[in-house]
Design a protein around this motif. Structure first.
Motif, PDB file in Angstrom:
ATOM      1  N   GLY A  12       0.234  -1.337   0.040  1.00 54.84           N
ATOM      2  CA  GLY A  12       0.238  -0.152   0.312  1.00 54.84           C
ATOM      3  C   GLY A  12       0.514   1.417   0.054  1.00 54.84           C
ATOM      4  N   GLU A  13       2.281   1.439   0.914  1.00 52.50           N
ATOM      5  CA  GLU A  13       2.502   2.535   0.909  1.00 52.50           C
ATOM      6  C   GLU A  13       3.351   1.886   0.036  1.00 52.50           C
ATOM      7  OE1 GLU A  13       6.881   4.541   3.053  1.00 52.50           O
ATOM      8  OE2 GLU A  13       6.038   2.297   3.681  1.00 52.50           O
ATOM      9  N   LEU A  14       3.757   1.636  -0.976  1.00 54.99           N
ATOM     10  CA  LEU A  14       4.706   1.605  -2.252  1.00 54.99           C
ATOM     11  C   LEU A  14       3.609   1.958  -3.521  1.00 54.99           C
ATOM     12  CD1 LEU A  14       6.916   1.217  -4.400  1.00 54.99           C
ATOM     13  CD2 LEU A  14       6.364  -1.000  -4.961  1.00 54.99           C
ATOM     14  N   ALA A  15       2.389   2.025  -3.338  1.00 58.24           N
ATOM     15  CA  ALA A  15       1.444   2.373  -4.706  1.00 58.24           C
ATOM     16  C   ALA A  15       1.388   3.442  -3.777  1.00 58.24           C
ATOM     17  CB  ALA A  15      -0.049   0.983  -4.699  1.00 58.24           C
ATOM     18  N   GLU A  16       1.258   4.280  -2.808  1.00 51.92           N
ATOM     19  CA  GLU A  16       0.738   5.240  -2.784  1.00 51.92           C
ATOM     20  C   GLU A  16       1.926   6.589  -3.467  1.00 51.92           C
ATOM     21  OE1 GLU A  16      -0.273   8.231   1.400  1.00 51.92           O
ATOM     22  OE2 GLU A  16       0.314   6.354   1.136  1.00 51.92           O
ATOM     23  N   ARG A  17       3.020   5.988  -2.610  1.00 53.27           N
ATOM     24  CA  ARG A  17       4.201   7.082  -3.283  1.00 53.27           C
ATOM     25  C   ARG A  17       4.280   7.129  -4.970  1.00 53.27           C
ATOM     26  NH1 ARG A  17       9.485   6.551   0.803  1.00 53.27           N
ATOM     27  NH2 ARG A  17       8.119   6.808   2.774  1.00 53.27           N
ATOM     28  N   ALA A  18       3.460   6.041  -5.480  1.00 56.68           N
ATOM     29  CA  ALA A  18       4.155   6.021  -7.245  1.00 56.68           C
ATOM     30  C   ALA A  18       3.521   6.506  -7.670  1.00 56.68           C
ATOM     31  CB  ALA A  18       4.848   4.063  -7.461  1.00 56.68           C
ATOM     32  N   GLY A  19       1.871   6.232  -7.019  1.00 55.54           N
ATOM     33  CA  GLY A  19       0.954   7.323  -7.529  1.00 55.54           C
ATOM     34  C   GLY A  19       0.035   5.941  -8.318  1.00 55.54           C
ATOM     35  N   VAL A  20       0.477   5.084  -8.629  1.00 60.47           N
ATOM     36  CA  VAL A  20      -1.004   3.581  -8.535  1.00 60.47           C
ATOM     37  C   VAL A  20      -1.580   3.657  -7.443  1.00 60.47           C
ATOM     38  CG1 VAL A  20       1.018   3.845  -9.997  1.00 60.47           C
ATOM     39  CG2 VAL A  20       1.060   1.958  -8.143  1.00 60.47           C
ATOM     40  N   THR A  21      -2.213   2.129  -8.041  1.00 62.78           N
ATOM     41  CA  THR A  21      -3.567   1.502  -7.084  1.00 62.78           C
ATOM     42  C   THR A  21      -2.483  -0.108  -6.414  1.00 62.78           C
ATOM     43  OG1 THR A  21      -4.288   0.243  -8.816  1.00 62.78           O
ATOM     44  CG2 THR A  21      -5.434   1.766  -9.055  1.00 62.78           C
ATOM     45  N   VAL A  22      -3.172   0.214  -5.607  1.00 60.05           N
ATOM     46  CA  VAL A  22      -2.553  -1.449  -5.638  1.00 60.05           C
ATOM     47  C   VAL A  22      -2.194  -2.865  -5.945  1.00 60.05           C
ATOM     48  CG1 VAL A  22      -2.494  -3.271  -3.097  1.00 60.05           C
ATOM     49  CG2 VAL A  22      -2.390  -0.559  -3.207  1.00 60.05           C
ATOM     50  N   LYS A  23      -3.950  -2.849  -6.703  1.00 59.68           N
ATOM     51  CA  LYS A  23      -4.120  -3.764  -7.469  1.00 59.68           C
ATOM     52  C   LYS A  23      -2.964  -3.733  -8.836  1.00 59.68           C
ATOM     53  CE  LYS A  23      -6.969  -5.549 -11.258  1.00 59.68           C
ATOM     54  NZ  LYS A  23      -8.920  -5.008 -11.453  1.00 59.68           N
ATOM     55  N   ALA A  24      -2.823  -2.333  -9.170  1.00 58.39           N
ATOM     56  CA  ALA A  24      -1.467  -2.764 -10.134  1.00 58.39           C
ATOM     57  C   ALA A  24       0.030  -2.746  -9.781  1.00 58.39           C
ATOM     58  CB  ALA A  24      -0.922  -1.079 -11.014  1.00 58.39           C
ATOM     59  N   VAL A  25      -0.013  -2.361  -8.589  1.00 58.62           N
ATOM     60  CA  VAL A  25       1.384  -3.301  -8.018  1.00 58.62           C
ATOM     61  C   VAL A  25       1.828  -5.296  -7.716  1.00 58.62           C
ATOM     62  CG1 VAL A  25       2.840  -3.378  -6.122  1.00 58.62           C
ATOM     63  CG2 VAL A  25       1.670  -1.055  -6.418  1.00 58.62           C
ATOM     64  N   ARG A  26       0.540  -5.063  -7.597  1.00 63.03           N
ATOM     65  CA  ARG A  26      -0.242  -6.977  -7.625  1.00 63.03           C
ATOM     66  C   ARG A  26       0.204  -6.983  -8.444  1.00 63.03           C
ATOM     67  NH1 ARG A  26      -4.380  -6.783  -4.841  1.00 63.03           N
ATOM     68  NH2 ARG A  26      -2.876  -6.957  -2.656  1.00 63.03           N
ATOM     69  N   PHE A  27      -0.204  -6.521  -9.717  1.00 63.36           N
ATOM     70  CA  PHE A  27      -0.522  -7.772 -10.807  1.00 63.36           C
ATOM     71  C   PHE A  27       1.308  -7.286 -11.697  1.00 63.36           C
ATOM     72  CE2 PHE A  27      -0.324  -6.597 -16.242  1.00 63.36           C
ATOM     73  CZ  PHE A  27      -0.387  -7.534 -16.595  1.00 63.36           C
ATOM     74  N   TYR A  28       1.545  -6.824 -11.390  1.00 66.46           N
ATOM     75  CA  TYR A  28       3.623  -6.874 -12.302  1.00 66.46           C
ATOM     76  C   TYR A  28       4.204  -7.009 -11.235  1.00 66.46           C
ATOM     77  CZ  TYR A  28       2.211  -2.093 -14.072  1.00 66.46           C
ATOM     78  OH  TYR A  28       1.689  -0.929 -15.118  1.00 66.46           O
ATOM     79  N   SER A  29       4.226  -7.146  -9.851  1.00 64.68           N
ATOM     80  CA  SER A  29       4.928  -8.545  -8.804  1.00 64.68           C
ATOM     81  C   SER A  29       4.041  -9.885  -9.369  1.00 64.68           C
ATOM     82  CB  SER A  29       4.647  -8.364  -7.264  1.00 64.68           C
ATOM     83  OG  SER A  29       5.200  -7.114  -6.588  1.00 64.68           O
ATOM     84  N   ASP A  30       3.541 -10.033  -9.600  1.00 64.74           N
ATOM     85  CA  ASP A  30       2.428 -12.129 -10.077  1.00 64.74           C
ATOM     86  C   ASP A  30       3.644 -11.895 -11.668  1.00 64.74           C
ATOM     87  OD1 ASP A  30       1.289 -11.637  -7.778  1.00 64.74           O
ATOM     88  OD2 ASP A  30      -0.744 -11.461  -8.571  1.00 64.74           O
TER      89      ASP A  30
END
Length: 316
Positions: A12-30
């Motif tokens: 959540g913190e990473l998504a907020e700092r980068a200006g993206v959604t948590v869903k997007a971070v999870r997608f890139y990680s997966d």
């Protein structure tokens, strides 16, 4: 740096700092594009400081429209090679976007064509333009000419003729140009009964080199006559006509004499014509409201008229 005791941050913190959604971070990680540094005791993803820069790069690449496979290629290269990979990926995306824009412009002109025509004509216009892809393909026109050309034409000569005979649809067409191309497409794709597109007798040259010699010579003559047409000059004997006659004489293995010109004039006058094709081609490639652009068909007519003028004077 992240302020947590271990220097890592949550998704959540990473998504907020980068200006993206948590869903997007999870997608890139997966998808293996954004590696996790660790997992918490509860199984939650934790990311290191380098993840923020990588995530911002991911966001930029995706904002440009690069598909995931291209993003993976860019990120997977070493720093020295990544620039060239990125350049190629962006160039490919630009080509794809250009094709999409051309399709949209064509569809816009087609819709305007249907909307602006009289109500009683809309069904026919819709059926006509609806049969043409957006952006339109010229494959059907090329097939038309391949069936018409001599069977022994060398590939290079055939390609050169197709470049001249097959009109390229404009990138930003007016409704009138869309209509002309749709009519041209209908003309070349309609079912044929019998031999409706016979090869002109004047073009039936013997030998393996004859067709290539003839069409190469005609291309040169048409180019010369096209320059006269653009300047509004009427047909008259000159360099253009000499080049035209020489194309036939060279292909037949004959000499250019007054008698040869007289016979050729009669042969050309009796040969079948496809005037409608060239009329529609001129409408496709010419700016609406402006003078018609020369085509091989209009250049051929100009040269035939010049030959008729000369042979008529000689006979009289």
């Amino acid at each position: 740096m992240f302020t947590s005791h271990d220097g890592l941050c949550s998704i959540g913190e990473l998504a907020e700092r980068a200006g993206v959604t948590v869903k997007a971070v999870r997608f890139y990680s997966d998808n293996g594009l954004l590696p996790e540094a660790a997992r918490s005791a509860g199984g939650h993803r934790r990311y290191g400081p380098e993840a923020l820069g990588r995530l911002r790069l991911l966001r930029s690449l995706r904002t440009l429209g690069l598909p995931v496979r291209e993003v993976r290629r860019v990120l997977g290269e070493e720093e020295d090679a990544a620039g060239s990979v990125l350049e190629g990926a962006v160039a490919g995306q630009l080509r794809e976007l250009g094709s999409q824009l051309a399709a949209l412009r064509w569809r816009e002109a087609a819709l305007r064509l249907v909307l602006e025509c009289p109500p009683g004509e809309r069904a026919d216009r819709l059926r006509l333009v609806g049969s043409v892809a957006a952006p339109p393909s010229t494959a059907a026109l090329a097939r038309f000419w391949r069936a018409w050309l001599p069977p022994r034409m060398p590939a290079r000569a055939t390609a050169a003729f197709l470049d001249a005979a097959v009109p390229q649809p404009p990138d930003d067409p007016e409704p009138a140009q869309v209509l002309a191309f749709a009519r041209l497409y209908a003309l070349v794709t309609r079912p044929c009964t019998g031999d409706e597109r016979p090869q002109p007798e004047a073009h039936k040259v013997s030998g393996s080199r004859g067709p290539a010699v003839l069409y190469a010579g005609l291309a040169q003559a048409y180019e010369l006559a096209g320059a006269r047409l653009r300047r509004g000059h009427g047909p008259f004997p000159g360099e253009e006509l000499d080049s035209f006659v020489d194309a036939y004489a060279s292909a037949y293995g004959s000499r250019d004499t007054p008698g040869f010109r007289s016979v050729l004039a009669g042969q050309l006058a009796a040969d079948p014509r496809i005037d409608r094709y060239w009329e529609l081609t001129a409408e496709v490639i010419s700016a609406p409201g402006g003078p018609p652009e020369p085509t091989p068909g209009s250049a051929h007519d100009w040269l035939c008229a010049a030959l008729h003028v000369q042979t008529a004077v000689a006979a009289g």
